[in-house]
Scaffold this motif. Structure first.
Motif, PDB file in Angstrom:
ATOM      1  N   CYS A 194       0.843  -1.201   0.000  1.00 26.67           N
ATOM      2  CA  CYS A 194       0.000   0.000   0.000  1.00 26.67           C
ATOM      3  C   CYS A 194       0.879   1.251   0.000  1.00 26.67           C
ATOM      4  CB  CYS A 194      -0.907   0.010   1.228  1.00 26.67           C
ATOM      5  SG  CYS A 194      -1.997   1.453   1.247  1.00 26.67           S
ATOM      6  N   MET A 197      -0.267   5.436   3.039  1.00 24.06           N
ATOM      7  CA  MET A 197       0.312   6.051   4.235  1.00 24.06           C
ATOM      8  C   MET A 197      -0.708   6.781   5.119  1.00 24.06           C
ATOM      9  SD  MET A 197       3.408   5.391   4.693  1.00 24.06           S
ATOM     10  CE  MET A 197       4.951   4.952   3.986  1.00 24.06           C
ATOM     11  N   CYS A 198      -1.845   6.178   5.374  1.00 25.37           N
ATOM     12  CA  CYS A 198      -2.747   6.725   6.397  1.00 25.37           C
ATOM     13  C   CYS A 198      -1.949   6.719   7.712  1.00 25.37           C
ATOM     14  CB  CYS A 198      -3.984   5.842   6.535  1.00 25.37           C
ATOM     15  SG  CYS A 198      -4.881   5.687   4.990  1.00 25.37           S
ATOM     16  N   CYS A 201      -1.952   3.690  10.245  1.00 24.49           N
ATOM     17  CA  CYS A 201      -1.924   2.325   9.705  1.00 24.49           C
ATOM     18  C   CYS A 201      -0.513   1.747   9.568  1.00 24.49           C
ATOM     19  CB  CYS A 201      -2.624   2.325   8.351  1.00 24.49           C
ATOM     20  SG  CYS A 201      -2.801   0.675   7.672  1.00 24.49           S
ATOM     21  N   VAL A 203       0.087  -1.034   7.795  1.00 25.32           N
ATOM     22  CA  VAL A 203       0.187  -1.870   6.589  1.00 25.32           C
ATOM     23  C   VAL A 203       1.326  -1.459   5.636  1.00 25.32           C
ATOM     24  CG1 VAL A 203      -1.044  -2.577   4.474  1.00 25.32           C
ATOM     25  CG2 VAL A 203      -2.193  -2.704   6.682  1.00 25.32           C
ATOM     26  N   PRO A 204       1.467  -0.163   5.304  1.00 22.05           N
ATOM     27  CA  PRO A 204       2.543   0.177   4.357  1.00 22.05           C
ATOM     28  C   PRO A 204       3.932  -0.214   4.880  1.00 22.05           C
ATOM     29  CG  PRO A 204       1.036   2.012   4.631  1.00 22.05           C
ATOM     30  CD  PRO A 204       0.671   1.005   5.675  1.00 22.05           C
ATOM     31  N   GLN A 238      -5.031  -3.883  -0.858  1.00 20.37           N
ATOM     32  CA  GLN A 238      -5.206  -2.924   0.235  1.00 20.37           C
ATOM     33  C   GLN A 238      -5.951  -1.687  -0.224  1.00 20.37           C
ATOM     34  OE1 GLN A 238      -4.664  -3.680   3.213  1.00 20.37           O
ATOM     35  NE2 GLN A 238      -3.344  -5.469   3.013  1.00 20.37           N
ATOM     36  N   ARG A 311      -6.218  10.787   5.066  1.00 15.79           N
ATOM     37  CA  ARG A 311      -7.027   9.932   4.211  1.00 15.79           C
ATOM     38  C   ARG A 311      -7.186  10.505   2.808  1.00 15.79           C
ATOM     39  NH1 ARG A 311      -8.022   4.754   4.458  1.00 15.79           N
ATOM     40  NH2 ARG A 311     -10.162   4.951   3.730  1.00 15.79           N
TER      41      ARG A 311
HETATM   42 FE1  F3S Z   1      -3.299   1.655   3.101  1.00 18.79          FE
HETATM   43 FE2  F3S Z   1      -3.729   1.261   5.654  1.00 18.79          FE
HETATM   44 FE3  F3S Z   1      -4.646   3.435   4.549  1.00 18.79          FE
HETATM   45  S1  F3S Z   1      -3.695  -0.265   4.086  1.00 18.79           S
HETATM   46  S2  F3S Z   1      -5.134   2.824   2.511  1.00 18.79           S
HETATM   47  S3  F3S Z   1      -2.492   2.894   4.737  1.00 18.79           S
HETATM   48  S4  F3S Z   1      -5.753   2.142   5.959  1.00 18.79           S
END
Ligand code: F3S
Ligand code: SAH
Length: 474
Positions: A194, A197-198, A201, A203-204, A238, A311
């Motif tokens: 992803c 970069m929220c 989060c 995940v990235p 994602q 966001r």
């Molecule tokens: Fe990516 Fe996490 Fe935002 S997966 S879109 S950084 S919620």
């Protein structure tokens, strides 16, 4: 509505259903019997299928019971703190087992492995293998080297763990055939990583940069899935709708997959509101097999909070998008994700979220308390300053709101006829089937002759709850 269904992507802090079926590798003295236990989102389930594919291609077997295994791989989630706590508790249990079975190899794979790195080995020194989401190709090599240690009777405490944590932007596992459980619905990863970069989060940081798989290959994959008997495919990413392959975008992919002969339904999860292009909306509106269900994470109804979350859309823009979707696709089901108690969230900002949910009337929602994740931008820049009791109270309020909205939306369907893809026998009553509607609502109805799992049937809705439509086939 928390922790409830297999879909959307995340939201499963418990092992994801049964482990994979036993794979059919030919046994040799080097064959390891591997039990894979999956935590977290559908992407992790999909990655476990990939790991099973890699292991099987290299002469190992996956087994459906831990008791039959000499390797256990725990595929983990790092999205919220409680997901990690669950895995740590599970590792303690596995360590007890290892005391009875000293040659058991314990591996921790996936997002939490990538997130905690060395800290994981400090917390659980009995772990033999730590592997992040881009390193699964090294699994066979790692098992061989660990097994050599076991065979040469190097004591458990003297064995070096195998660590594979390099993130690799070029790794898409395009050439690996995953091993899936047989069924009606298959998940297909179309994009990894992803780039959004929220600030809240992880995940990235644990899944690396965004990369898409080639469209042509994905269409061939879907054709193969249809040949294997799958009726529905869920495209995973994602920010699934930021998919790109040369000139093709996500709308093109939806059309192409939707055209595959014999495929009843296509779904996808999760799109990002900022990437909800006309091309995606067109494909949803016009391709018969693309379900009219959009999981559209909102996170917060306050533009100020959305800004702190990075966001990249305002509350206003999100509302306009929902209006446009409902105009183009009148019967669309919209579901969402909400975080309450993000850094600095005031009562007024929370009420903007509450109001937005009341206005939009989502079909359902996954709702979370903000959980600070070390390494994220929010962790560096903001204070996690909303007290736990306030987070809990806010969560309670929106859950109650959403339950009422979901119940009312479902009640409105009484008397309607909905098309249901039969997924299996009802758990509570073997004389009934359960399945999903196009809008991803669960429907339960008595079996009738000449219908079987995988069929599409019409069901007239007689009664409803907040989570289920109950009726009869017509
Ligand atoms: Fe990516 Fe996490 Fe935002 S997966 S879109 S950084 S919620
Ligand atoms: N891109 C994925 C998001 C994966 S995370 C998608 O859009 O589906 C899934 C959800 O978990 C997010 O939408 C968010 O609502 C929630 N989430 C992510 N990080 C969180 C955190 N630190 N605390 C609480 N919830 C979080």
């Amino acid at each position: 509505m928390q922790n409830q269904t297999l879909f959307p992507l995340y939201n499963k802090d418990k092992p994801a259903g049964d482990p994979l079926q036993a794979s059919q590798a030919e046994a040799s003295s080097h064959t390891r019997r591997v039990y894979i236990e999956t935590y977290g989102c559908q992407m992790n389930v999909s990655d476990s299928e990939l790991m099973a594919g890699i292991l099987t291609q290299n002469g190992h077997q996956t087994v459906p019971h831990l008791d039959d295994a000499d390797v256990v791989l725990v595929n983990t989630c790092a999205i919220r703190e409680n997901a990690e706590t669950k895995v740590i508790n599970r590792l303690v249990q596995l360590n007890h087992r290892k005391r009875r079975q000293p040659d058991l190899i314990i591996g921790v794979c996936g997002c939490m492995a990538q997130h905690l790195r060395d800290k994981l080995l400090d917390a659980a020194p009995y772990v033999d293998l730590v592997m992040g989401p881009d390193a699964y190709r090294n699994l066979p090599m790692a098992l061989d080297s660990l097994a050599r240690g076991v065979e040469s009777h190097v004591s458990m405490t003297d064995r070096d763990p195998f660590v594979g944590l390099r993130l690799d932007k070029s790794e898409d596992y395009a050439d690996i055939a995953p091993i899936r459980k047989e069924g009606i619905r298959a998940w297909l990863t179309i994009q990894r990583g992803c780039d959004k970069m929220c600030t809240f989060c992880i995940v990235p940081f644990v899944r690396g940069r965004e990369r898409s798989l080639p469209l042509k290959l994905l269409v061939e994959d879907v054709e193969k899935l249809v040949d294997q008997g799958f009726k529905e495919v869920v495209l995973l990413g994602q920010t699934v709708n930021s998919y790109r392959d040369n000139g093709a975008d996500f709308g093109d992919l939806l059309y192409a997959v939707g055209d595959v002969n014999g495929l009843e339904r296509v779904r996808f999860t999760s799109p990002h509101p900022a990437d909800a292009t006309d091309s995606m909306i067109d494909a949803m509106a016009s391709s018969a097999s693309v379900c009219k269900h959009l999981h559209l994470p909102l996170q917060s109804g306050s533009t100020q909070v959305l800004e702190r979350m990075r966001r990249t859309y305002t509350a206003e823009e999100y509302r306009n998008l929902v209006s446009k979707l409902r105009e183009r696709i009148p019967d669309i089901a919209i579901t969402t994700d909400i975080i309450v108690g993000f850094c600095g969230e005031t009562d007024d900002e929370f009420m903007e979220t509450y109001q937005m949910m009341a206005d939009i009337c989502y079909d359902s929602a996954f709702m979370f308390k903000y959980s600070e994740r070390e390494g994220t931008l929010a962790h560096k820049a903001f204070l996690d300053d909303v007290p736990e009791t306030v987070k809990s109270e806010r969560l309670k309020q929106i859950i109650e709101l959403q339950e009422n909205i979901s119940a009312a939306i479902n009640r409105d369907t009484v008397g309607d006829t909905v098309t249901v893809l039969i997924e299996g026998e009802s758990r509570r009553n073997a004389d009934k089937y359960h399945g999903k509607t196009d809008g991803f609502k669960t429907a339960v109805f008595p079996k009738v002759p000449d219908t079987k799992i995988g069929d599409m049937v019409n069901v007239r809705v007689d009664t409803t709850t907040a989570h289920t439509l109950i009726g009869l086939t017509v």
